[in-house]
Design a protein around this motif. Structure first.
Motif, PDB file in Angstrom:
ATOM      1  N   ALA A   1       0.634  -1.070   0.039  1.00  0.00           N
ATOM      2  CA  ALA A   1       0.141   0.033  -0.009  1.00  0.00           C
ATOM      3  C   ALA A   1       0.996   1.309  -0.161  1.00  0.00           C
ATOM      4  N   ILE A   2       0.457   2.433  -0.766  1.00  0.00           N
ATOM      5  CA  ILE A   2       1.280   3.612  -0.819  1.00  0.00           C
ATOM      6  C   ILE A   2       0.519   4.547  -0.060  1.00  0.00           C
ATOM      7  N   ILE A   3       1.029   5.091   0.968  1.00  0.00           N
ATOM      8  CA  ILE A   3       0.494   5.845   2.011  1.00  0.00           C
ATOM      9  C   ILE A   3       0.682   7.265   1.559  1.00  0.00           C
ATOM     10  N   LYS A   4      -0.395   7.977   1.729  1.00  0.00           N
ATOM     11  CA  LYS A   4      -0.216   9.518   1.551  1.00  0.00           C
ATOM     12  C   LYS A   4       0.534  10.134   2.421  1.00  0.00           C
ATOM     13  N   PRO A   5       1.642  11.131   1.780  1.00  0.00           N
ATOM     14  CA  PRO A   5       2.732  11.433   2.859  1.00  0.00           C
ATOM     15  C   PRO A   5       2.188  12.873   3.664  1.00  0.00           C
ATOM     16  N   ASP A   6       1.173  13.380   3.470  1.00  0.00           N
ATOM     17  CA  ASP A   6       0.818  14.643   3.871  1.00  0.00           C
ATOM     18  C   ASP A   6       0.156  14.726   5.159  1.00  0.00           C
ATOM     19  N   THR A   7      -0.239  13.390   5.619  1.00  0.00           N
ATOM     20  CA  THR A   7      -1.003  13.499   6.864  1.00  0.00           C
ATOM     21  C   THR A   7      -0.466  12.218   7.827  1.00  0.00           C
ATOM     22  N   ASP A   8      -0.939  12.244   9.063  1.00  0.00           N
ATOM     23  CA  ASP A   8      -0.250  11.301  10.098  1.00  0.00           C
ATOM     24  C   ASP A   8      -1.429   9.989  10.024  1.00  0.00           C
ATOM     25  N   HIS A   9      -0.777   8.887   9.552  1.00  0.00           N
ATOM     26  CA  HIS A   9      -1.629   7.544   9.577  1.00  0.00           C
ATOM     27  C   HIS A   9      -1.294   6.641  10.626  1.00  0.00           C
ATOM     28  N   THR A  10      -0.684   6.993  11.724  1.00  0.00           N
ATOM     29  CA  THR A  10      -0.074   6.243  12.794  1.00  0.00           C
ATOM     30  C   THR A  10      -1.400   5.595  13.318  1.00  0.00           C
ATOM     31  N   LYS A  11      -2.421   5.984  13.761  1.00  0.00           N
ATOM     32  CA  LYS A  11      -3.722   5.201  14.225  1.00  0.00           C
ATOM     33  C   LYS A  11      -4.208   4.297  13.168  1.00  0.00           C
ATOM     34  N   ALA A  12      -4.392   4.694  11.963  1.00  0.00           N
ATOM     35  CA  ALA A  12      -4.881   3.636  10.839  1.00  0.00           C
ATOM     36  C   ALA A  12      -3.925   2.472  10.807  1.00  0.00           C
ATOM     37  N   ILE A  13      -2.517   2.649  10.722  1.00  0.00           N
ATOM     38  CA  ILE A  13      -1.678   1.586  10.810  1.00  0.00           C
ATOM     39  C   ILE A  13      -1.537   0.913  11.975  1.00  0.00           C
ATOM     40  N   ASP A  14      -1.809   1.089  12.848  1.00  0.00           N
ATOM     41  CA  ASP A  14      -1.751   0.645  14.304  1.00  0.00           C
ATOM     42  C   ASP A  14      -3.157  -0.579  14.213  1.00  0.00           C
ATOM     43  N   ASN A  15      -4.131   0.102  13.818  1.00  0.00           N
ATOM     44  CA  ASN A  15      -5.551  -0.528  13.600  1.00  0.00           C
ATOM     45  C   ASN A  15      -5.140  -1.820  12.663  1.00  0.00           C
ATOM     46  N   ILE A  16      -4.496  -1.606  11.437  1.00  0.00           N
ATOM     47  CA  ILE A  16      -4.175  -2.550  10.468  1.00  0.00           C
ATOM     48  C   ILE A  16      -3.343  -3.610  11.125  1.00  0.00           C
ATOM     49  N   ARG A  17      -2.426  -3.268  11.854  1.00  0.00           N
ATOM     50  CA  ARG A  17      -1.435  -4.135  12.511  1.00  0.00           C
ATOM     51  C   ARG A  17      -2.257  -5.282  13.441  1.00  0.00           C
ATOM     52  N   ASN A  18      -3.235  -4.687  14.149  1.00  0.00           N
ATOM     53  CA  ASN A  18      -3.915  -5.426  14.932  1.00  0.00           C
ATOM     54  C   ASN A  18      -5.192  -6.241  14.372  1.00  0.00           C
ATOM     55  N   MET A  19      -5.220  -6.100  13.058  1.00  0.00           N
ATOM     56  CA  MET A  19      -6.449  -7.026  12.396  1.00  0.00           C
ATOM     57  C   MET A  19      -6.001  -8.598  12.493  1.00  0.00           C
ATOM     58  N   SER A  20      -6.989  -9.313  12.574  1.00  0.00           N
ATOM     59  CA  SER A  20      -6.983 -10.789  12.907  1.00  0.00           C
ATOM     60  C   SER A  20      -6.202 -11.360  11.617  1.00  0.00           C
ATOM     61  N   ASP A  21      -6.456 -10.906  10.618  1.00  0.00           N
ATOM     62  CA  ASP A  21      -5.984 -11.284   9.031  1.00  0.00           C
ATOM     63  C   ASP A  21      -4.450 -11.165   8.955  1.00  0.00           C
ATOM     64  N   VAL A  22      -3.936 -10.095   9.917  1.00  0.00           N
ATOM     65  CA  VAL A  22      -2.601  -9.549   9.539  1.00  0.00           C
ATOM     66  C   VAL A  22      -1.611 -10.283  10.345  1.00  0.00           C
ATOM     67  N   ARG A  23      -0.623 -10.683   9.568  1.00  0.00           N
ATOM     68  CA  ARG A  23       0.589 -11.289  10.206  1.00  0.00           C
ATOM     69  C   ARG A  23       1.887 -10.097  10.770  1.00  0.00           C
ATOM     70  N   LYS A  24       1.937  -9.218   9.649  1.00  0.00           N
ATOM     71  CA  LYS A  24       3.126  -8.325  10.120  1.00  0.00           C
ATOM     72  C   LYS A  24       2.848  -7.086   9.054  1.00  0.00           C
TER      73      LYS A  24
END
Length: 221
Positions: A1-24
């Protein structure tokens, strides 16, 4: 995934990291750099312990911000080895880094290197991490996950790429080309075999007719 560089996506990435389907989840970016006046492509990661493939055959990946791994091909070009220092330059700024390992691989013709995120910030304070790699657990439908990801966090991404599908399409094109080449070779081979058989059989029949003619001439019936 290509992240938009102009805003803070820390919360979204943390949420993705905690998804049950996500390994890393990890960033793997690239940047062009001059290494002792040689153009090279440089991989950038926060840290390399979670890297899926280990391409370092001598030494280790960088653990600190002043360390770098360079390809063995590049090391031979500039006559450097593990423990030596090299100057990395981006624009007008150049800093010396310690070589902690030599890597293998043909990317960019062997002109490549690996550095930590906190290392490239020294060279380019404006560098932004954008290429987010999301690794899924086994048996997860990649297409469905990509669709759900775009629905939930589409505003955070420039694009989301299904690597399984991309690889499948790439292999499909390659397989199609190989199949066409194989069929062409098969047709040509069959044509050559038929042609050779024709000449052999024709020659054999001609020779036999001549023998029968000679036998008939001397009285055979």
């Amino acid at each position: 995934a290509i992240i938009k560089p102009d805003t803070d996506h820390t919360k979204a990435i943390d949420n993705i990291r905690n998804m049950s389907d996500v390994r890393k989840v990890q960033y793997i970016d690239e940047s062009m750099v001059d290494i002792d006046k040689n153009k090279a492509s440089m991989y950038v990661m926060d840290e390399y312990s979670g890297k899926e493939t280990n391409t370092v055959y001598q030494g280790r990946y960088p653990l600190h911000s002043n360390e770098v791994v360079i390809s063995g091909y590049l090391a031979d070009m500039i006559n450097k080895t593990v423990g030596d220092s090299v100057t990395l330059e981006i624009g007008d700024k150049g800093i010396q880094f310690i070589i902690t390992g030599l890597s293998q691989g043909s990317y960019m013709g062997g002109m490549n290197a690996c550095i930590r995120h906190d290392g490239i910030i020294k060279l380019n304070p404006n560098f932004k991490q954008q290429n987010l790699q999301i690794y899924l657990n086994k048996n997860v439908n990649t297409g469905e996950f990509v669709g759900n990801l775009e629905n939930l966090y589409g505003d955070s991404f420039v694009s989301v790429l299904d690597m399984d599908k991309t690889v499948e399409l790439g292999i499909g094109v390659y397989t199609s080309i190989v199949s066409k080449v194989g069929i062409t070779i098969l047709v040509v081979t069959i044509a050559v075999v038929i042609l050779v058989l024709y000449f052999v059989i024709n020659s054999s029949i001609t020779r036999k007719k001549r023998e029968l003619g000679i036998q008939k001439a001397i009285g055979y019936t």
